[in-house]
Design a protein around this motif. Structure first.
Motif, mmCIF file in Angstrom:
data_model
loop_
_atom_site.group_PDB
_atom_site.id
_atom_site.type_symbol
_atom_site.label_atom_id
_atom_site.label_comp_id
_atom_site.label_asym_id
_atom_site.label_seq_id
_atom_site.Cartn_x
_atom_site.Cartn_y
_atom_site.Cartn_z
ATOM 1 N N PHE A 110 33.275 55.120 47.416
ATOM 2 C CA PHE A 110 31.879 55.569 47.365
ATOM 3 C C PHE A 110 30.944 54.379 47.188
ATOM 4 C CE2 PHE A 110 33.306 59.815 45.241
ATOM 5 C CZ PHE A 110 33.819 60.251 46.461
ATOM 6 N N GLU A 111 31.327 53.471 46.305
ATOM 7 C CA GLU A 111 30.471 52.296 46.035
ATOM 8 C C GLU A 111 30.338 51.425 47.279
ATOM 9 O OE1 GLU A 111 28.016 49.833 43.682
ATOM 10 O OE2 GLU A 111 28.788 51.831 43.278
ATOM 11 N N ILE A 112 31.453 51.218 47.996
ATOM 12 C CA ILE A 112 31.417 50.386 49.208
ATOM 13 C C ILE A 112 30.588 51.065 50.286
ATOM 14 C CG2 ILE A 112 32.794 49.342 51.059
ATOM 15 C CD1 ILE A 112 35.085 49.085 48.951
ATOM 16 N N ILE A 154 25.490 51.775 53.404
ATOM 17 C CA ILE A 154 24.291 52.580 53.650
ATOM 18 C C ILE A 154 23.040 51.758 53.363
ATOM 19 C CG2 ILE A 154 22.938 54.544 52.789
ATOM 20 C CD1 ILE A 154 25.632 56.053 52.507
ATOM 21 N N ALA A 155 23.076 51.007 52.255
ATOM 22 C CA ALA A 155 21.921 50.164 51.894
ATOM 23 C C ALA A 155 21.648 49.135 52.983
ATOM 24 C CB ALA A 155 22.176 49.477 50.553
ATOM 25 N N GLU A 156 22.712 48.564 53.560
ATOM 26 C CA GLU A 156 22.559 47.591 54.655
ATOM 27 C C GLU A 156 21.964 48.260 55.888
ATOM 28 O OE1 GLU A 156 26.346 45.792 55.403
ATOM 29 O OE2 GLU A 156 26.473 44.967 53.377
ATOM 30 N N HIS A 157 22.486 49.441 56.229
ATOM 31 C CA HIS A 157 21.982 50.179 57.396
ATOM 32 C C HIS A 157 20.514 50.557 57.210
ATOM 33 C CE1 HIS A 157 25.661 50.439 59.657
ATOM 34 N NE2 HIS A 157 26.311 50.912 58.628
ATOM 35 N N VAL A 159 25.401 50.144 67.042
ATOM 36 C CA VAL A 159 24.663 48.933 67.460
ATOM 37 C C VAL A 159 25.576 47.801 67.900
ATOM 38 C CG1 VAL A 159 23.050 47.150 66.681
ATOM 39 C CG2 VAL A 159 22.689 49.517 66.009
ATOM 40 N N ASN A 160 26.596 47.476 67.093
ATOM 41 C CA ASN A 160 27.462 46.326 67.402
ATOM 42 C C ASN A 160 28.860 46.558 66.828
ATOM 43 O OD1 ASN A 160 27.291 45.715 64.583
ATOM 44 N ND2 ASN A 160 25.375 44.618 64.956
ATOM 45 N N GLU A 161 29.707 45.550 66.921
ATOM 46 C CA GLU A 161 31.099 45.707 66.475
ATOM 47 C C GLU A 161 31.200 45.966 64.969
ATOM 48 O OE1 GLU A 161 33.776 46.151 68.407
ATOM 49 O OE2 GLU A 161 32.226 46.111 69.963
ATOM 50 N N GLU A 162 30.327 45.325 64.199
ATOM 51 C CA GLU A 162 30.354 45.516 62.738
ATOM 52 C C GLU A 162 29.993 46.946 62.366
ATOM 53 O OE1 GLU A 162 31.101 44.542 58.851
ATOM 54 O OE2 GLU A 162 31.560 43.374 60.645
ATOM 55 N N THR A 163 28.941 47.483 62.983
ATOM 56 C CA THR A 163 28.547 48.861 62.666
ATOM 57 C C THR A 163 29.592 49.855 63.181
ATOM 58 O OG1 THR A 163 27.161 49.054 64.661
ATOM 59 C CG2 THR A 163 26.065 48.352 62.630
ATOM 60 N N LYS A 164 30.289 49.486 64.252
ATOM 61 C CA LYS A 164 31.351 50.366 64.757
ATOM 62 C C LYS A 164 32.534 50.427 63.782
ATOM 63 C CE LYS A 164 30.038 50.114 69.569
ATOM 64 N NZ LYS A 164 30.249 49.498 70.872
ATOM 65 N N LYS A 165 32.752 49.341 63.025
ATOM 66 C CA LYS A 165 33.782 49.371 61.969
ATOM 67 C C LYS A 165 33.357 50.340 60.873
ATOM 68 C CE LYS A 165 35.414 44.628 62.559
ATOM 69 N NZ LYS A 165 35.428 43.274 61.958
ATOM 70 N N HIS A 166 32.072 50.312 60.529
ATOM 71 C CA HIS A 166 31.544 51.243 59.525
ATOM 72 C C HIS A 166 31.674 52.682 60.036
ATOM 73 C CE1 HIS A 166 28.712 47.904 57.792
ATOM 74 N NE2 HIS A 166 29.971 47.559 57.800
ATOM 75 N N LEU A 167 31.435 52.851 61.327
ATOM 76 C CA LEU A 167 31.556 54.171 61.958
ATOM 77 C C LEU A 167 32.988 54.686 61.832
ATOM 78 C CD1 LEU A 167 30.478 56.478 63.784
ATOM 79 C CD2 LEU A 167 30.981 55.027 65.745
ATOM 80 N N SER A 168 33.953 53.801 62.060
ATOM 81 C CA SER A 168 35.364 54.169 61.953
ATOM 82 C C SER A 168 35.696 54.609 60.525
ATOM 83 C CB SER A 168 36.230 52.974 62.361
ATOM 84 O OG SER A 168 37.576 53.310 62.323
ATOM 85 N N LEU A 169 35.135 53.893 59.550
ATOM 86 C CA LEU A 169 35.339 54.242 58.149
ATOM 87 C C LEU A 169 34.693 55.598 57.833
ATOM 88 C CD1 LEU A 169 36.285 53.368 55.303
ATOM 89 C CD2 LEU A 169 34.038 52.316 55.010
ATOM 90 N N TYR A 170 33.521 55.822 58.398
ATOM 91 C CA TYR A 170 32.817 57.094 58.185
ATOM 92 C C TYR A 170 33.633 58.255 58.764
ATOM 93 C CZ TYR A 170 29.103 60.621 58.359
ATOM 94 O OH TYR A 170 28.375 61.766 58.218
#
Length: 199
Positions: free
Chosen positions: A58-60, A65-68, A95-106
């Protein structure tokens, strides 16, 4: 003299030190031992700051979310129309490869919530949705005040969340092109809610 530790800062630092670990291993395969090693602390110390593994996740995710949110506000200040602002809001995870990693985590978080969801996960998901709803409400309220969209458009904010969550799943299962789906959705939405100038 005793060293005073800022518990919130320490908690954040532990989360920051293992964020790449979470993106690499995912929620299910992440262990407290890995977290402790990445943070350079003992396993017992982890539990001084977090109740369990989910609490760390949750913290990560909160940090992501704060970055987005920060990135979103940068784009919004440059956006010329409400339509653009909504596009940036919906497009943040694509947007990019980094946000797609976040998407995968989501995606994994959604799957995990559906299968082994806890009350804490439900509360966390609701808190995240409330945060995003507040952002959308601000955008919609400003557009309504400026007579760009009809007041009833505000009632569509929950539908925007549903579209966004559905797209997260469809881009994975059906390989839907996010950008074209977002563009099509927004064009249709604004055809219905935009106030046209009287001739």
């Amino acid at each position: 003299m005793a060293i005073i530790v800022n518990k919130e800062e320490k908690r954040k630092n532990i989360a920051l030190s293992c964020r790449s670990l979470l993106l690499e291993h995912g929620i299910n395969d992440l262990t407290i031992a890995q977290i402790a090693k990445a943070a350079g602390i003992g396993k017992g110390t982890v539990y001084e700051y977090f109740q369990n593994k989910e609490d760390i996740v949750f913290e990560i995710i909160t940090l992501f979310i704060a970055e987005h949110e920060e990135e979103f506000y940068k784009k919004v200040t440059q956006a010329e129309s409400t339509k653009e602002k909504i596009y940036h809001f919906l497009n943040l995870l694509y947007v990019n490869e980094e946000t797609k990693k976040h998407l995968s985590l989501y995606r994994e978080f959604i799957a995990f919530s559906l299968i082994d969801g806890t009350e804490e996960m439900e509360q966390f998901s609701q808190a995240c949705q409330n945060k995003f709803s507040a952002i959308l409400e601000t955008i919609f309220d400003e557009a309504i005040q400026n007579h760009e969209i009809v007041p009833a458009a505000r009632d569509l904010i929950p539908a925007l969340h549903l579209f966004s969550k559905g797209l997260v799943i469809d881009t994975h299962i059906l390989h839907t092109d996010a950008k074209s789906e977002i563009s099509r959705f927004i064009e249709t939405l604004f055809t219905l809610i935009e106030i046209k100038e009287k001739k």
